[in-house]
Scaffold this motif. Sequence first.
Motif, PDB file in Angstrom:
ATOM      1  N   GLY A   1      30.709  31.841  27.374  1.00 44.27           N
ATOM      2  CA  GLY A   1      30.532  30.785  28.293  1.00 44.27           C
ATOM      3  C   GLY A   1      30.985  30.368  29.426  1.00 44.27           C
ATOM      4  N   THR A   2      31.927  31.214  29.985  1.00 48.12           N
ATOM      5  CA  THR A   2      32.574  31.127  31.230  1.00 48.12           C
ATOM      6  C   THR A   2      32.162  32.283  32.296  1.00 48.12           C
ATOM      7  OG1 THR A   2      34.617  30.245  30.203  1.00 48.12           O
ATOM      8  CG2 THR A   2      34.855  31.439  32.397  1.00 48.12           C
ATOM      9  N   VAL A   3      31.815  31.772  33.497  1.00 45.25           N
ATOM     10  CA  VAL A   3      31.331  32.566  34.733  1.00 45.25           C
ATOM     11  C   VAL A   3      32.620  33.117  35.531  1.00 45.25           C
ATOM     12  CG1 VAL A   3      29.749  33.157  36.311  1.00 45.25           C
ATOM     13  CG2 VAL A   3      29.171  31.605  34.587  1.00 45.25           C
ATOM     14  N   ALA A   4      32.811  34.352  35.512  1.00 40.52           N
ATOM     15  CA  ALA A   4      34.061  34.657  36.471  1.00 40.52           C
ATOM     16  C   ALA A   4      33.440  35.911  37.368  1.00 40.52           C
ATOM     17  CB  ALA A   4      35.040  35.533  35.320  1.00 40.52           C
ATOM     18  N   ALA A   5      33.873  35.322  38.748  1.00 35.62           N
ATOM     19  CA  ALA A   5      33.691  36.609  39.704  1.00 35.62           C
ATOM     20  C   ALA A   5      35.160  36.788  40.281  1.00 35.62           C
ATOM     21  CB  ALA A   5      33.012  35.880  40.966  1.00 35.62           C
ATOM     22  N   GLU A   6      35.078  38.274  40.485  1.00 37.65           N
ATOM     23  CA  GLU A   6      36.580  38.576  40.924  1.00 37.65           C
ATOM     24  C   GLU A   6      36.301  39.677  42.020  1.00 37.65           C
ATOM     25  OE1 GLU A   6      38.552  40.444  37.543  1.00 37.65           O
ATOM     26  OE2 GLU A   6      38.275  38.584  36.392  1.00 37.65           O
ATOM     27  N   VAL A   7      37.297  39.214  43.126  1.00 41.17           N
ATOM     28  CA  VAL A   7      37.303  40.504  44.097  1.00 41.17           C
ATOM     29  C   VAL A   7      38.601  40.748  44.230  1.00 41.17           C
ATOM     30  CG1 VAL A   7      37.438  40.412  46.715  1.00 41.17           C
ATOM     31  CG2 VAL A   7      35.735  39.305  45.820  1.00 41.17           C
ATOM     32  N   ILE A   8      38.555  42.428  44.170  1.00 41.86           N
ATOM     33  CA  ILE A   8      39.839  43.113  43.933  1.00 41.86           C
ATOM     34  C   ILE A   8      39.928  43.801  45.397  1.00 41.86           C
ATOM     35  CG2 ILE A   8      41.169  45.063  42.926  1.00 41.86           C
ATOM     36  CD1 ILE A   8      40.130  43.835  40.333  1.00 41.86           C
ATOM     37  N   GLU A   9      41.195  43.730  46.149  1.00 44.42           N
ATOM     38  CA  GLU A   9      41.592  44.535  47.243  1.00 44.42           C
ATOM     39  C   GLU A   9      42.385  45.680  46.777  1.00 44.42           C
ATOM     40  OE1 GLU A   9      42.615  43.468  51.756  1.00 44.42           O
ATOM     41  OE2 GLU A   9      43.890  42.593  50.283  1.00 44.42           O
ATOM     42  N   VAL A  10      42.126  46.981  47.275  1.00 40.64           N
ATOM     43  CA  VAL A  10      42.618  48.070  46.776  1.00 40.64           C
ATOM     44  C   VAL A  10      43.175  48.909  48.214  1.00 40.64           C
ATOM     45  CG1 VAL A  10      40.974  49.450  46.439  1.00 40.64           C
ATOM     46  CG2 VAL A  10      43.067  49.850  45.468  1.00 40.64           C
ATOM     47  N   ASP A  11      44.560  49.223  48.231  1.00 36.35           N
ATOM     48  CA  ASP A  11      44.918  50.292  49.343  1.00 36.35           C
ATOM     49  C   ASP A  11      44.911  51.629  48.876  1.00 36.35           C
ATOM     50  OD1 ASP A  11      46.309  51.637  51.088  1.00 36.35           O
ATOM     51  OD2 ASP A  11      47.843  50.453  51.250  1.00 36.35           O
ATOM     52  N   MET A  12      44.073  52.376  49.551  1.00 32.68           N
ATOM     53  CA  MET A  12      44.003  53.805  49.017  1.00 32.68           C
ATOM     54  C   MET A  12      44.645  54.840  50.258  1.00 32.68           C
ATOM     55  SD  MET A  12      42.481  53.737  46.076  1.00 32.68           S
ATOM     56  CE  MET A  12      41.919  55.541  46.069  1.00 32.68           C
ATOM     57  N   THR A  13      45.517  54.489  51.023  1.00 34.05           N
ATOM     58  CA  THR A  13      45.952  55.181  51.861  1.00 34.05           C
ATOM     59  C   THR A  13      46.848  56.150  51.642  1.00 34.05           C
ATOM     60  OG1 THR A  13      47.396  53.514  52.640  1.00 34.05           O
ATOM     61  CG2 THR A  13      45.527  53.512  53.993  1.00 34.05           C
ATOM     62  N   SER A  14      47.360  56.046  50.625  1.00 32.32           N
ATOM     63  CA  SER A  14      48.317  57.151  49.984  1.00 32.32           C
ATOM     64  C   SER A  14      47.605  57.962  49.116  1.00 32.32           C
ATOM     65  CB  SER A  14      49.415  56.484  49.196  1.00 32.32           C
ATOM     66  OG  SER A  14      48.796  55.925  47.850  1.00 32.32           O
ATOM     67  N   GLY A  15      46.290  57.854  48.959  1.00 33.97           N
ATOM     68  CA  GLY A  15      45.374  58.774  47.851  1.00 33.97           C
ATOM     69  C   GLY A  15      45.236  58.420  46.659  1.00 33.97           C
ATOM     70  N   LYS A  16      46.150  57.278  46.223  1.00 32.93           N
ATOM     71  CA  LYS A  16      46.166  56.793  44.906  1.00 32.93           C
ATOM     72  C   LYS A  16      45.993  55.230  45.297  1.00 32.93           C
ATOM     73  CE  LYS A  16      49.367  60.088  42.952  1.00 32.93           C
ATOM     74  NZ  LYS A  16      50.656  60.201  42.048  1.00 32.93           N
ATOM     75  N   PRO A  17      45.207  54.593  44.050  1.00 30.12           N
ATOM     76  CA  PRO A  17      45.021  53.322  44.087  1.00 30.12           C
ATOM     77  C   PRO A  17      46.330  52.358  44.061  1.00 30.12           C
ATOM     78  CG  PRO A  17      44.298  54.021  42.115  1.00 30.12           C
ATOM     79  CD  PRO A  17      44.677  55.347  42.920  1.00 30.12           C
ATOM     80  N   LYS A  18      46.514  51.565  45.058  1.00 26.97           N
ATOM     81  CA  LYS A  18      47.435  50.631  45.036  1.00 26.97           C
ATOM     82  C   LYS A  18      46.861  49.103  44.978  1.00 26.97           C
ATOM     83  CE  LYS A  18      51.433  48.986  47.527  1.00 26.97           C
ATOM     84  NZ  LYS A  18      52.349  48.309  46.206  1.00 26.97           N
ATOM     85  N   LEU A  19      47.053  48.459  44.046  1.00 28.63           N
ATOM     86  CA  LEU A  19      46.549  47.056  43.901  1.00 28.63           C
ATOM     87  C   LEU A  19      47.174  45.885  44.796  1.00 28.63           C
ATOM     88  CD1 LEU A  19      46.248  47.229  39.992  1.00 28.63           C
ATOM     89  CD2 LEU A  19      44.323  47.551  41.520  1.00 28.63           C
ATOM     90  N   LEU A  20      46.355  45.571  45.825  1.00 32.50           N
ATOM     91  CA  LEU A  20      46.987  44.432  46.546  1.00 32.50           C
ATOM     92  C   LEU A  20      46.869  42.943  46.136  1.00 32.50           C
ATOM     93  CD1 LEU A  20      46.180  46.021  50.112  1.00 32.50           C
ATOM     94  CD2 LEU A  20      48.293  46.463  48.706  1.00 32.50           C
ATOM     95  N   ASN A  21      45.504  42.669  45.848  1.00 31.44           N
ATOM     96  CA  ASN A  21      44.992  41.328  45.555  1.00 31.44           C
ATOM     97  C   ASN A  21      43.711  41.405  44.535  1.00 31.44           C
ATOM     98  OD1 ASN A  21      46.759  39.326  47.286  1.00 31.44           O
ATOM     99  ND2 ASN A  21      45.981  40.951  48.899  1.00 31.44           N
ATOM    100  N   VAL A  22      43.926  40.249  43.958  1.00 36.16           N
ATOM    101  CA  VAL A  22      42.760  39.829  42.963  1.00 36.16           C
ATOM    102  C   VAL A  22      42.600  38.599  43.347  1.00 36.16           C
ATOM    103  CG1 VAL A  22      41.864  39.582  40.833  1.00 36.16           C
ATOM    104  CG2 VAL A  22      43.490  41.742  41.263  1.00 36.16           C
ATOM    105  N   TRP A  23      41.334  38.075  43.503  1.00 35.15           N
ATOM    106  CA  TRP A  23      40.939  36.616  43.689  1.00 35.15           C
ATOM    107  C   TRP A  23      39.937  36.491  42.594  1.00 35.15           C
ATOM    108  CZ3 TRP A  23      41.331  40.015  48.021  1.00 35.15           C
ATOM    109  CH2 TRP A  23      42.389  39.560  48.862  1.00 35.15           C
ATOM    110  N   ALA A  24      39.970  35.486  41.842  1.00 34.15           N
ATOM    111  CA  ALA A  24      39.072  35.134  40.698  1.00 34.15           C
ATOM    112  C   ALA A  24      38.524  33.655  40.921  1.00 34.15           C
ATOM    113  CB  ALA A  24      39.869  35.090  39.512  1.00 34.15           C
ATOM    114  N   ALA A  25      37.367  33.641  40.922  1.00 29.42           N
ATOM    115  CA  ALA A  25      36.695  32.173  40.875  1.00 29.42           C
ATOM    116  C   ALA A  25      36.065  31.964  39.462  1.00 29.42           C
ATOM    117  CB  ALA A  25      35.642  32.084  41.988  1.00 29.42           C
TER     118      ALA A  25
END
Lengths: 766, 161, 60
Positions: free
Chosen positions: A635-659
């Motif tokens: 019953g809930t609509v959720a949109a998420e944007v995730i920002e990831v830093d891949m400069t080290s070759g591995k995923p580093k999570l920076l930000n999650v925005w959810a509406a």
Amino acid sequence: MSEQTDIPEVAPETADETAKPERSRAAKWSRRGFIGAGVLAGGALLIGVGVRPGNPVGKLSPLVAGGTGEELVNSWVKIGADNIVTAIIPHCEMGQGAHSVLAQMLADELDADWSQVEVMQAPTDGSYVVSDTARMFVAPFTMNAADWIEPTWEGLFTQIGRFADVMITGGSSSIRSTGQYQMRVAGAAARKMLVGAAADEWGVPASEIVTRDSTLIHEASGNSAPYSEFAAAAAEQPMDHSPKLKDPKDYRLMGKSKRRTDIPAKVNGTADFGIDAKIPGMEPSDLSYAAVRRPPIPGTSVVSMDAETAKGMPGVQQILNMGSFIAVVADGYWNAQQALNTITAEYSDSESPIKSTADQFAAFANALDAAGDDGGEKAAGRGNAQSAYAEAATKIEAEYKAPFLAHAPMEPINCTASVKDGKCDIWTSTQVPLMARSAAAKALGMDADAITVHHPFLGGAFGRRLENDYVTMAVRIAKATSYPVKMIWSREEDTQKALYRPADLSRFKGGLDAGGKLIAYNNVFTQRHDPAEASVPGIYDIPNTSIRVAEADLHLPFSAWRSVDHSQQGFFIESFIDEAAHAAGADPLEYRLNMLGANTERHRGVLEKVAQLSNWSAPGAEGIGKGVAIVESFGTVAAEVIEVDMTSGKPKLLNVWAATDAGYVMNPDGFRNQIEGGIVFGLTAALYGEIDIVGGAAKQSNFHDYKMLRMNETPAIEVAIINSGTVPVGGAGEPGTPPAAPALANAIFAATGKRLREMPFGKQFA
Amino acid sequence: MITFTINGKTERVDADPAMPILWVVREKLGMTGTKFGCGIAQCGACTVHLDGEPIRSCSMPLGAAEGRAITTIEGVSGEDGELNAVQQAWISEQVPQCGYCQSGQIMAATALLRDNPAPTDEDIDAAMSGNICRCGTYKRIRQAIKVAAGIEQATDEETAA
Amino acid sequence: MRVFAIPAAALATLTLSACGGSDVQEPVEQIVVAEPGEAASYPGADEPAQTASDPEQASE
């Protein structure tokens, strides 16, 4: 504030003598559900909402009455002589805040003084069946039924609920079913009866009486009184079966971030969880404890055991081969586990042909191969996906994989049981206390009425505690020993002998027209559990779709895992839509907005909101990417944007925005906490979650190889709430989880050009 | 017989010195605020202080407590039950969900702030990453630590909306 | 409309339960070593602690 109230022994006669059955017989079905009333000894009003026809209140009274001077106003609310309002909550508290928010809803309609409201866990009694939850699970299409059909559905589902022991906490349903259809009605009905009683006594029109902070006030005559003064007289008032509920503009507690009532006990060690169970009249050091081991391969049994060493181990009291498991009972859990570790056993052969993860995925692939482009069972579809695909200007294909996952609640599975003198008491963390009672009755060959389930706070559940396998084990141990035993699973047992979120394989063929529009969508996968709509990209306007399931057997047993099918399907669908956007050379968020179909104002709203929050259109630095996903669930609509830093070759999570748009959020801060947690849960699965099969057994065993996201890996998270007013309102517990994995995969693609089609992602960058 | 103090009170326990402190505290002394999570010092749910230092009680044998002082979640509040700054921040920031890991989180955070009254994000990562929260309340734990340190303002009930 | 799995499974189980009585299984083997309250001795007190059921586990 008392969270866990001991249930007093039933003293049936006293309540029945003073009940008012004639009122209940006079009651009739109504849109809001059946309301029955009666009185307690001492002359207090008692109303039940949504409970069975007849008069349940006489039976319930002794279960919830706390002592003399306390007045039961109805089966969901009690008013004490000190004017304290106690909300009686039929749902379990596992961290989702349901106790507190349901009390907020009831107290708001009752115009209760929030500082004088307490919460009580409803007793495990058939009359506390959560009928609207049953209904939301079994037949959600009836939730908005026309008035004329309501009486039938309400009655039917109360009966089904009682029969099926649906005292259930799951499906993100507490607020949207019990809260909306029962707690609010109970509060409003009680308020109206209190007003009526005061009006009669004071000889003034009811319409001139206002209620505020648990007080009745008639300004013109100068009369005022606390609710407690009229609780008894209110029993004589006629019942309004469909009391008027407040408009949102009149809410005083609903929609407010009231602090949760369960939190104070969770910061000083006083909160009791199932594993903390104490047997009344017994010192913890006198209790016996069991460690258990089930065969490593599902579906097998213990043929024989060698317990010679264990017999001589300190503290050991009994060693049991129960057929389906081995148990060591000792004077403490540690001694029991140490002795268990020395036991060797032979197990029966497994009939499953699947010995490895590769075997499981080969079985999935075989099923999908057999189904081809149009085989299998149709789950949804329209137009002609095959011919549209054949004519498409651009064709894309993808195959996605999701692994088995364990729930891994922080509180390991445990259950304490006492079976003696023809009675059984159970203390455990469960989402389904009435089903636990039935499971115990079946395992013991006892009547369910002889069994009491005490269910304190849950140390996490996420669907795992919808199952009763562990309850059955504990009562069998307690019956064999004939003294109380607390059974605790090691973390290894919890991880390796669990029930699992199923693995799956999903294949897509998509066709784009010359303008980049997705005109063909052909999808087949092997696992369909719930909810039924999880596999359908219904928010998008795609003219030709074919969505099919080609069922394949699972080697590891299934259980619902936070967001159930959405947990895989969200990844599959929202990854594929992202691939289509890139194939079209379009911005993935714009592409989604342009593809939204009919009745998607809420989806447009959350996408636009999350674009704004994340500053979506701003160009990112080299190696840093943003990905988006949108999933409607529960019953809930959720949109998420995730920002990831891949400069080290591995995923580093920076930000999650959810509406998010749940229609109307009852407690914004509590809702945000749930969405934040759902995101972390989804990211944990996305980066690390994987249960492998080796030699037919689950491989991962504890948090060193079944990893959880930790503090240093957790991104900044911002959650926006849109109250669009949609009815019925949506849930909070699950909707944050499904968009997390696809948003991360899409972000990694944006940063690196590498498309991840297999979860988990972390090991692919090791 | 092992002798130690727990939350200021002297206890003499007749138990296997190899038994982890966790089980002595929970089952012999009946103090259940300290939780069992993994048994192998991976999750931090069992965190207590031994002579002031945070330790994983699931993996520390009772024998190591001989003559030393154990502090558990039951012992961090004031004498009249008044919550300490960390506990108060856990409420103002509405940190817990299920709450099962939070005794351990609070014990870890209390030790951090005693040694480092103004921790940076990196300091918080270093001190708190041994504690798993399956409900995913890390964002709020971080915020609550900053509130307890006086670095950030506490969230007021009425402004949380 | 498909029926939701959790209560559907429960319905099936409980329907059987309601119609068909119990599923009582006795222990295959029961070894009674001591009764609760009997003092335990600790012959292995000098051995190192081992807390996990899987001995090869790493610790922090």
